[in-house]
Design a protein around this motif. Structure first.
Motif, PDB file in Angstrom:
ATOM      1  N   ILE A  29      36.550  33.133  41.969  1.00 17.67           N
ATOM      2  CA  ILE A  29      35.996  33.067  40.619  1.00 17.67           C
ATOM      3  C   ILE A  29      35.610  31.627  40.319  1.00 17.67           C
ATOM      4  O   ILE A  29      36.456  30.734  40.305  1.00 17.67           O
ATOM      5  CB  ILE A  29      37.002  33.562  39.574  1.00 17.67           C
ATOM      6  N   ARG A  30      34.332  31.408  40.077  1.00 17.14           N
ATOM      7  CA  ARG A  30      33.844  30.070  39.745  1.00 17.14           C
ATOM      8  C   ARG A  30      34.002  29.818  38.251  1.00 17.14           C
ATOM      9  O   ARG A  30      33.734  30.685  37.425  1.00 17.14           O
ATOM     10  CB  ARG A  30      32.374  29.926  40.152  1.00 17.14           C
ATOM     11  N   PHE A  32      36.574  29.468  36.217  1.00 16.75           N
ATOM     12  CA  PHE A  32      37.566  30.166  35.383  1.00 16.75           C
ATOM     13  C   PHE A  32      37.973  29.225  34.247  1.00 16.75           C
ATOM     14  O   PHE A  32      38.168  28.033  34.439  1.00 16.75           O
ATOM     15  CB  PHE A  32      38.792  30.523  36.223  1.00 16.75           C
ATOM     16  N   THR A  71      37.929  26.590  39.872  1.00 18.54           N
ATOM     17  CA  THR A  71      37.503  27.661  40.765  1.00 18.54           C
ATOM     18  C   THR A  71      38.737  28.172  41.490  1.00 18.54           C
ATOM     19  O   THR A  71      39.446  27.404  42.140  1.00 18.54           O
ATOM     20  CB  THR A  71      36.456  27.163  41.780  1.00 18.54           C
ATOM     21  N   THR A  73      40.632  31.303  43.916  1.00 19.07           N
ATOM     22  CA  THR A  73      40.433  32.377  44.879  1.00 19.07           C
ATOM     23  C   THR A  73      41.693  33.220  44.974  1.00 19.07           C
ATOM     24  O   THR A  73      42.794  32.685  45.129  1.00 19.07           O
ATOM     25  CB  THR A  73      40.092  31.815  46.274  1.00 19.07           C
ATOM     26  N   SER A  83      30.722  34.585  39.382  1.00 19.07           N
ATOM     27  CA  SER A  83      30.921  33.803  38.166  1.00 19.07           C
ATOM     28  C   SER A  83      32.047  34.421  37.345  1.00 19.07           C
ATOM     29  O   SER A  83      32.431  35.584  37.531  1.00 19.07           O
ATOM     30  CB  SER A  83      29.644  33.767  37.335  1.00 19.07           C
ATOM     31  N   TYR A  84      32.546  33.640  36.404  1.00 23.48           N
ATOM     32  CA  TYR A  84      33.601  34.131  35.519  1.00 23.48           C
ATOM     33  C   TYR A  84      33.105  35.321  34.700  1.00 23.48           C
ATOM     34  O   TYR A  84      33.822  36.311  34.500  1.00 23.48           O
ATOM     35  CB  TYR A  84      34.048  32.990  34.612  1.00 23.48           C
ATOM     36  N   PHE A  87      33.116  38.403  36.820  1.00 23.61           N
ATOM     37  CA  PHE A  87      34.479  38.887  37.007  1.00 23.61           C
ATOM     38  C   PHE A  87      34.948  39.686  35.796  1.00 23.61           C
ATOM     39  O   PHE A  87      35.537  40.759  35.927  1.00 23.61           O
ATOM     40  CB  PHE A  87      35.428  37.716  37.254  1.00 23.61           C
ATOM     41  N   ARG A  91      36.223  43.373  36.469  1.00 26.61           N
ATOM     42  CA  ARG A  91      37.568  42.989  36.888  1.00 26.61           C
ATOM     43  C   ARG A  91      38.377  44.129  37.489  1.00 26.61           C
ATOM     44  O   ARG A  91      39.230  43.907  38.351  1.00 26.61           O
ATOM     45  CB  ARG A  91      38.327  42.373  35.714  1.00 26.61           C
ATOM     46  N   TYR A  94      38.545  44.319  41.240  1.00 23.98           N
ATOM     47  CA  TYR A  94      39.300  43.310  41.983  1.00 23.98           C
ATOM     48  C   TYR A  94      40.785  43.291  41.659  1.00 23.98           C
ATOM     49  O   TYR A  94      41.597  42.953  42.518  1.00 23.98           O
ATOM     50  CB  TYR A  94      38.702  41.925  41.695  1.00 23.98           C
TER      51      TYR A  94
END
Length: 306
Positions: A29-30, A32, A71, A73, A83-84, A87, A91, A94
């Motif tokens: 997630i970039r 966050f 960021t 993982t 991207s956030y 996500f 969500r 994941y």
């Protein structure tokens, strides 16, 4: 040590949320971002923060200060970067939330987290004021146990549940501060922090900003509050805090906007006005720039992470 005791005594700690998460597939997630501080204990699998070289092992704890984009993982293997905002939209692909206390710590690819506020004099975010990056805490059994106890309590419906969670969250924050002091982390930031909290004029400014988010928060008005010159107040504030007053004000306004989005049914226009933005479109642009997601999406979900 006396200065740190005074700061701890002045800390107002507020529980935000607790989650026990099963990682369904690897994800990166970039950017966050959360206004709350997060303590994350890894039970099984892998979690990595960009910029931290050390490998986070099961039993280790990550601390992510509120207001610090990072960021992150989750999971082992090839992680899909998203991207956030992506996500938050997907969500459930994941992450799977778990609410059975018996499963805590034993499920493959899982972690627990507790999010909280910690404000000095009920005005200043303590960890944000230190301006520190996310960091990991290796094998702190006491802190890990406190996180588990908060999770267990949050998953049950016993009398006094809220009070117990509040007490244990406060104890977890004190243990976090003790870890920082024991390991002499962020010594320079702590020294600066303990100094500026002694200045009553700065505390007056913090308090005034908190109580007047929709009002006049110009440097001229802040100068009147602190009884210093208008030309000097910006420099004075930045010397003591490391940021200029208008950046601090915007963060406080956005933090309150998030709180109102989560806890009320007020319109986005009304919320923007309540925190000092007369132009709704400008408020929405600034909100998206700061948090990476539109204000409407902040409201429309029961988030796993924020």
């Amino acid at each position: 040590m006396e200065d740190y005791n005074k700061i701890i005594e002045s800390l107002g700690v507020k529980f935000g949320k607790a989650r026990h998460i099963n990682i369904l597939q690897p994800i990166k997630i970039r950017n966050f971002y959360d206004v709350e501080n997060t303590l994350l204990v890894l039970y099984n699998g892998d979690v990595k923060i960009e910029g931290i070289d050390e490998k986070v092992k099961p039993g280790d704890i990550l601390f992510i200060p509120g207001g610090k984009p990072c960021t992150i993982t989750y999971g082992s293997g090839e992680a899909r970067p998203i991207s956030y905002e992506e996500f938050m939209t997907q969500r459930d692909v994941y992450f799977e939330p778990m609410t059975d206390p018996e499963e805590i710590g034993i499920v493959k690819n899982s972690f627990g987290l507790v999010a909280f506020e910690a404000k000095v004099f009920d005005s200043v975010n303590f960890f944000s004021s230190l301006d520190i990056p996310p960091f990991f805490i290796p094998q702190n059994a006491k802190l890990a146990q406190l996180i588990k106890e908060i999770l267990v309590e949050d998953f049950t419906d016993q009398a006094g549940r809220g009070r117990v969670i509040s007490i244990k969250t406060e104890e977890a924050v004190i243990e976090l501060v003790r870890h920082i002091l024991r390991n002499q982390l962020f010594v320079e930031q702590l020294a600066t922090n303990s100094t500026y909290f002694k200045d009553p004029r700065l505390i007056d400014i913090f308090t005034y900003i908190k109580n007047n988010l929709a009002g006049d928060l110009s440097n001229k008005q802040l100068a009147n509050v602190a009884n210093v010159s208008e030309d000097y107040v910006g420099q004075y504030f930045k010397i003591l805090t490391g940021i200029n007053p208008q950046d601090y004000i915007e963060y406080q306004r956005m933090e309150e906007a998030v709180n109102l989005l989560r806890t009320t049914k007020k319109s986005i226009r009304a919320i923007g006005g309540e925190v000092g933005y007369k132009d709704t479109a400008y408020f929405c642009r600034r909100f998206k720039m700061m948090f990476g997601i539109p204000a409407g999406k902040m409201r429309r979900r029961d988030s796993l992470m924020i």
